[in-house]
Write a protein that holds these residues in place. Sequence first.
Motif, PDB file in Angstrom:
ATOM      1  N   THR A  48      -6.037  12.739  -0.945  1.00 18.59           N
ATOM      2  CA  THR A  48      -5.129  11.587  -0.849  1.00 18.59           C
ATOM      3  C   THR A  48      -5.416  10.559  -1.940  1.00 18.59           C
ATOM      4  O   THR A  48      -6.551  10.438  -2.413  1.00 18.59           O
ATOM      5  CB  THR A  48      -5.281  10.873   0.509  1.00 18.59           C
ATOM      6  OG1 THR A  48      -6.660  10.558   0.691  1.00 18.59           O
ATOM      7  CG2 THR A  48      -4.810  11.732   1.640  1.00 18.59           C
ATOM      8  N   PRO A  75      -4.516  -0.520  -1.896  1.00 19.61           N
ATOM      9  CA  PRO A  75      -4.938  -0.399  -0.496  1.00 19.61           C
ATOM     10  C   PRO A  75      -4.995  -1.760   0.195  1.00 19.61           C
ATOM     11  O   PRO A  75      -5.306  -2.771  -0.444  1.00 19.61           O
ATOM     12  CB  PRO A  75      -6.344   0.199  -0.603  1.00 19.61           C
ATOM     13  CG  PRO A  75      -6.813  -0.141  -1.983  1.00 19.61           C
ATOM     14  CD  PRO A  75      -5.591  -0.177  -2.845  1.00 19.61           C
ATOM     15  N   THR A  91      -7.844  -0.491   4.664  1.00 20.03           N
ATOM     16  CA  THR A  91      -8.037   0.801   3.981  1.00 20.03           C
ATOM     17  C   THR A  91      -9.263   0.733   3.096  1.00 20.03           C
ATOM     18  O   THR A  91     -10.059   1.663   3.012  1.00 20.03           O
ATOM     19  CB  THR A  91      -6.790   1.143   3.125  1.00 20.03           C
ATOM     20  OG1 THR A  91      -5.652   1.067   3.957  1.00 20.03           O
ATOM     21  CG2 THR A  91      -6.892   2.508   2.504  1.00 20.03           C
ATOM     22  N   LYS A 106       0.556   5.553   0.098  1.00 17.98           N
ATOM     23  CA  LYS A 106      -0.337   6.711   0.185  1.00 17.98           C
ATOM     24  C   LYS A 106       0.383   7.947  -0.341  1.00 17.98           C
ATOM     25  O   LYS A 106       1.491   8.257   0.088  1.00 17.98           O
ATOM     26  CB  LYS A 106      -0.758   6.915   1.642  1.00 17.98           C
ATOM     27  CG  LYS A 106      -1.785   8.006   1.815  1.00 17.98           C
ATOM     28  CD  LYS A 106      -2.335   7.964   3.236  1.00 17.98           C
ATOM     29  CE  LYS A 106      -3.281   9.122   3.479  1.00 17.98           C
ATOM     30  NZ  LYS A 106      -3.840   9.105   4.805  1.00 17.98           N
ATOM     31  N   GLU A 162       0.852  -1.192   0.000  1.00 20.79           N
ATOM     32  CA  GLU A 162       0.000   0.000   0.000  1.00 20.79           C
ATOM     33  C   GLU A 162       0.884   1.236   0.000  1.00 20.79           C
ATOM     34  O   GLU A 162       1.898   1.279   0.675  1.00 20.79           O
ATOM     35  CB  GLU A 162      -0.893   0.008   1.243  1.00 20.79           C
ATOM     36  CG  GLU A 162      -1.635   1.320   1.383  1.00 20.79           C
ATOM     37  CD  GLU A 162      -2.651   1.325   2.509  1.00 20.79           C
ATOM     38  OE1 GLU A 162      -3.587   0.517   2.467  1.00 20.79           O
ATOM     39  OE2 GLU A 162      -2.511   2.161   3.416  1.00 20.79           O
ATOM     40  N   VAL A 191      -4.500   6.421  -2.432  1.00 25.69           N
ATOM     41  CA  VAL A 191      -3.857   5.223  -1.890  1.00 25.69           C
ATOM     42  C   VAL A 191      -3.792   4.183  -3.003  1.00 25.69           C
ATOM     43  O   VAL A 191      -4.820   3.790  -3.562  1.00 25.69           O
ATOM     44  CB  VAL A 191      -4.638   4.660  -0.678  1.00 25.69           C
ATOM     45  CG1 VAL A 191      -3.937   3.422  -0.127  1.00 25.69           C
ATOM     46  CG2 VAL A 191      -4.784   5.712   0.404  1.00 25.69           C
TER      47      VAL A 191
END
Length: 610
Positions: A258, A263, A267, A29, A27, A260
């Motif tokens: 944001t 994920p 998340t 971000k 993941e 991601v």
Amino acid sequence: MNATEPRLPRRPAGARSSALATVKTTERKLVGIPVSPGVAIGPVFGASEAPAAFTRRKIQAADIQAETARLEMAILQSRKQLLKLRARLGNLPEDSQAEIAPLLDAYLQMIGPSRLVRGLRRRIAETLVSAETAVADETEAIATAMPSEADPDGAGRRADEVREIGRRLVRNLTQTPFRSFAALPSGAVLVCEGLRPADAALLDPSRLAGVATDEGGSDGHTAIMLRALGVPAVLGVAGLSQASRPGNLVVIDGAAGTVVVNPTPETLAAARRAVTAFARGQQKLARLRRLRAVTTDHVEIELQANLEIPAELPLIAQSGAAGIGLLRSEFLFMNRETLPDEEEQTETYRSVIEAMGGDQVTIRVLDWGGEKDIAALQAEGLVPEVTDENPALGLRGIRLLLRQPELFETQLAAILRASNAGPTRVLLPMVTNVSEVRAAREIYERVGRRLRRRGERLADRLPPLGIMIETPGAALSADALAIVAEFFAIGTNDLSMYTLAVDRGDADVAHLYDPLHPAVLRLVQFTTEAAMRMRLPVSVCGEMGGNPKLMPLLLGLGLRSFSMNAAAVPRVKQAVRAANLEECAALARKVMEQSDPARIRDLVLGPAPA
Ligand code: PEP
Ligand code: MG
């Protein structure tokens, strides 16, 4: 922004670094600029740009100089783009920087005083071909001649680099504005380095989950389009196209800014809850539709919608907006090769005015220039083929229309003919001088007289002719302009950009773009007071006018009319219904005493979280 977006090159062939491979499963971000609220979950659709098309062309000896000048301009543009990319490398992970920096340097060298550039000039002069043809032939010749036996990997890579720089030069020469999203699968998240306003206009919001790009700022036209379409979007996410690959699952949060990539299940579960919460909030806001926009002390506030493309009409109708305060007519001219004639324009304006069912529609005449590049105008030879060095300060808005009166007259005739269908106003963009308004009015009245002679039935008084106040020059001469204009629409997007000398669509300087800067607020105040003294209608139609948090301040400055993207109307209405004008005036007085932008932000938005 130019017709060609600066783009980071693909991973060089033969490079060993694992910077790109490592992003597959973990993941990641990334943070960008929140542009349009909403949470989207979906697979990445990478919209790579098709190579710019051009026709091979021979030229006359007399054209050598002009063709070489086009080439020099494209080289200059390419150079600027590459330098900009280089400056932004600091935002990338270190291993990606190490991989890409030498490549950008190689590109820059190639368009410096190099064998390639000398070869290009020679080809134009000696073989009498257009700049595009010379670039394609010369880069291909150099790439093919690279010895591949001794060092197959290295030579292949260098050949690719030469071809890539050739593609960039051709793209800048042809200023190709089209990009196809035809293959975009339903529910995907569009991820690309940069998206032009004309590209955004091609998106179908019902198929698209969201948009995230490396480039872009919060109030650029691409951002405005995405907000208008109600598509969750985050722009200016440095390194995004390096960190994601087509098919990767991403979650974007357009309010938090944001993205991601890949994920984790946790998340993803949180994102699904956020999608539901957002939808519930939207439904609650929809209930406000039928309520009036009145303050707690019973003053009615006018809330209208901005329209970028006709696809927004149903959204506007559902939003509870009282008409259209800014119809940006550029959509009629975009993504096509010929200009719309008077009939086509009349029909389009008429259908919008009719759809508004008696509510006012303010149509802004064509605002070409800056980042709004329009191929059809170039094809018809109405604007320079190569954009000025400094397009935001060049032949923009009313300047072009006065230079090309036929283009202006056709549009005015169409608006006047359509104005039979309902209350209409005409708005002039990028005004800086009283003389421009006088000249425009002369043309406007001449067109009215001509239509009447033609037997067209127009109202006795032509629809009001107003102006955008979107440059510091216009704001500071608002009192003089108020004598020649019939209404003002304050364009806080350009006003902020020109006041602060910050490109509104540029991620690199996005932190300096601040409509709450005291300089911008003082210009808004000066304009509003000048209009009020002359009893001239004045509204805010820039992005500021659609921000519910800014309502108390703007109401406190005396503004009573706002135009915004349709999706913002319910939230702004909620803010208006909670506002008390006396308290707003007290807030405005306090804010206008401040010179520190941070203190102003605290007063208007509340203290920033520690
Ligand atoms: C503005 O500049 O604030 C405005 C409303 O015009 P545009 O965003 O179309 O330039
Ligand atoms: Mg503007």
